[in-house]
Design an enzyme around this catalytic site. Sequence first.
Site, mmCIF file in Angstrom:
data_model
loop_
_atom_site.group_PDB
_atom_site.id
_atom_site.type_symbol
_atom_site.label_atom_id
_atom_site.label_comp_id
_atom_site.label_asym_id
_atom_site.label_seq_id
_atom_site.Cartn_x
_atom_site.Cartn_y
_atom_site.Cartn_z
ATOM 1 N N HIS A 56 51.942 35.594 -1.061
ATOM 2 C CA HIS A 56 53.281 35.392 -0.486
ATOM 3 C C HIS A 56 53.180 35.202 1.024
ATOM 4 O O HIS A 56 52.344 35.809 1.702
ATOM 5 C CB HIS A 56 54.229 36.534 -0.842
ATOM 6 C CG HIS A 56 53.816 37.899 -0.354
ATOM 7 N ND1 HIS A 56 54.106 38.355 0.911
ATOM 8 C CD2 HIS A 56 53.149 38.913 -0.969
ATOM 9 C CE1 HIS A 56 53.648 39.587 1.055
ATOM 10 N NE2 HIS A 56 53.054 39.955 -0.060
ATOM 11 N N ASP A 67 55.617 35.767 3.435
ATOM 12 C CA ASP A 67 56.340 36.648 4.351
ATOM 13 C C ASP A 67 55.580 37.937 4.615
ATOM 14 O O ASP A 67 54.629 38.283 3.907
ATOM 15 C CB ASP A 67 57.731 36.961 3.807
ATOM 16 C CG ASP A 67 57.695 37.687 2.462
ATOM 17 O OD1 ASP A 67 56.814 37.370 1.641
ATOM 18 O OD2 ASP A 67 58.552 38.564 2.229
ATOM 19 N N HIS A 99 52.914 47.875 5.532
ATOM 20 C CA HIS A 99 54.337 48.158 5.759
ATOM 21 C C HIS A 99 54.545 49.179 6.879
ATOM 22 O O HIS A 99 55.625 49.752 6.988
ATOM 23 C CB HIS A 99 55.034 48.647 4.483
ATOM 24 C CG HIS A 99 55.030 47.641 3.375
ATOM 25 N ND1 HIS A 99 55.815 47.781 2.249
ATOM 26 C CD2 HIS A 99 54.340 46.487 3.203
ATOM 27 C CE1 HIS A 99 55.601 46.754 1.437
ATOM 28 N NE2 HIS A 99 54.705 45.954 2.000
ATOM 29 N N GLU A 113 58.818 37.686 -0.695
ATOM 30 C CA GLU A 113 58.347 38.645 -1.688
ATOM 31 C C GLU A 113 58.732 40.060 -1.321
ATOM 32 O O GLU A 113 59.112 40.868 -2.178
ATOM 33 C CB GLU A 113 56.822 38.530 -1.820
ATOM 34 C CG GLU A 113 56.205 39.394 -2.916
ATOM 35 C CD GLU A 113 55.741 40.759 -2.443
ATOM 36 O OE1 GLU A 113 55.348 41.584 -3.290
ATOM 37 O OE2 GLU A 113 55.800 41.033 -1.214
ATOM 38 N N GLU A 114 58.645 40.379 -0.032
ATOM 39 C CA GLU A 114 58.753 41.769 0.392
ATOM 40 C C GLU A 114 60.146 42.359 0.230
ATOM 41 O O GLU A 114 60.288 43.576 0.094
ATOM 42 C CB GLU A 114 58.309 41.895 1.856
ATOM 43 C CG GLU A 114 56.846 41.551 2.111
ATOM 44 C CD GLU A 114 55.880 42.596 1.582
ATOM 45 O OE1 GLU A 114 56.330 43.526 0.881
ATOM 46 O OE2 GLU A 114 54.677 42.475 1.862
ATOM 47 N N ASP A 154 47.028 39.825 -3.761
ATOM 48 C CA ASP A 154 47.913 40.710 -3.004
ATOM 49 C C ASP A 154 47.590 42.180 -3.246
ATOM 50 O O ASP A 154 48.417 43.050 -2.998
ATOM 51 C CB ASP A 154 49.372 40.412 -3.378
ATOM 52 C CG ASP A 154 50.370 41.049 -2.432
ATOM 53 O OD1 ASP A 154 49.961 41.418 -1.314
ATOM 54 O OD2 ASP A 154 51.547 41.171 -2.792
ATOM 55 N N ASP A 205 48.859 41.958 4.744
ATOM 56 C CA ASP A 205 49.643 41.928 3.510
ATOM 57 C C ASP A 205 50.725 40.862 3.693
ATOM 58 O O ASP A 205 51.722 41.087 4.357
ATOM 59 C CB ASP A 205 50.269 43.297 3.271
ATOM 60 C CG ASP A 205 51.264 43.320 2.120
ATOM 61 O OD1 ASP A 205 51.275 42.380 1.310
ATOM 62 O OD2 ASP A 205 52.065 44.279 2.065
#
Length: 488
Positions: free
Chosen positions: A77, A79, A460, A146-147, A170, A116
């Site tokens: 992904h 983003d 994150h 995605e996030e 991922d 990530d």
Amino acid sequence: MNTEIKSLEPREVWSIFDRMTKIPRPSDHEEEIQRWAYNFGKNLGLETLKDDAGNVIIRKPASSGMENRKGVILQGHLDMVPQKNSDKEHNFETDPIEAFVDSDWVKARGTTLGADNGIGVSAALAVLASKTIQHGPVEVLLTATEETGMDGANGLAPGVLQGDILINMDSEDEGELYVGCAGGEDASALFAYSTEKVPAGFTGMKLNVTGMKGGHSGMDISLGRGNANMVFFRILNAAYAKLGVRLASIDGGSLRNAIPREAFGLLAVNEADVADFVALVEEISDTIKTELAVTEPDLKITVEQATVPSDLIDEKTQVRLTLSVVACPNGVVRMSDSMEGLVETSTNLAIVKSDAQKKTILCAALMRSSVDSAKEDLASRIKAVFTLAGAEVSFTGAYPGWKPNMDSPILKTMQEVYNKNFNKIPEIKAIHAGLECGILGGKYQNWDMISFGPTIRFPHSPDEKVNIESVKKFWDFLVVTLENIPEK
């Protein structure tokens, strides 16, 4: 070691990742990175398209003599999660990530790094650019947003992709192959409130909870880290009960899939009780710091004088909000019975935020579970807590889990390839996080799916980092896997 990221080995991967760090790509603001990825494929002369969901798809024909191999979809992904320390000046929509080499790791200065899933995307694009890798038909699927909701995966139309094998890149532990993941769903509780005047003799105080580690609400939920929202309302609950402290505003957490690291609240305290309030906060803080000494060594809980608020959240709503947050399930709910060490069900009370204009307070959580019935039971518990407190409760963004297939042909191939090349049998795991495989596999039920990746820690959060040596092994493993894809 060379301190230039683009000069790290393998250069074909790191040079692309270095470029990605300079392109803003927080979730929901991905136009520039999508345009760049699209042009990347076009400039290589490859068939490239962008669908209505924002996904970029690039096709590369098989190498000579490899036309009879099964088609592979390399998926990641575009983003990234935008998290930063409170003292860091950074606009994720315009500013590049300040990435740097620190010994064996690549990190970012005060923000998330975007490894990530930037490393996985970089590897997929490096395959497209390579003139030496031997492979069958390859498609690269780079999904959007995605996030925050897996929008790209949800919006992908059936029948667009032609391959047989999906390799998701991922995952975040080198040497492990993932064959399953948890499903998830967002829970929201909305309180409407009226305002009240600040009582005579009250002064403004600000309560700050900072210095916590945060992290990925799936990958890191089992680490026992603190939740800034839970800490804040634990203190407020006691301060209201003993001293009648009132709440004017709250700003805790920012993203549903990140464990909240910080919470800030504007309070009103009777001037006669300020010293007692400060002493109470210090007493509770010492207790919490003792409880979280191992997982949150840098936790800071401070109070400071502030301007007297213009008005307060009405007292009844403050009480109902406080008690419901204190009672809300948070963290690991149940461990898996079928796979040792795997979290089955969890929830993260990610956001508690007031909106003075709308006169509302949003409490938002992300629930995860590999067992659908357990997720439904958790949802009913959260709904019960907040409904009893008078909030309007809703659930959105549900996505399915990915059920393991231990007879997967690509799993067998990659086990054999890894053992042959690295003299080690990779661990087979499921992950307590949301991978897009569950959604994508529902649209393409013929796909044989697997997930792997390099070693990434603390995604994150601003502590996110990716291990340099693991990226090389990840890349080498990907290359030799593509060379050994089974025939049709």
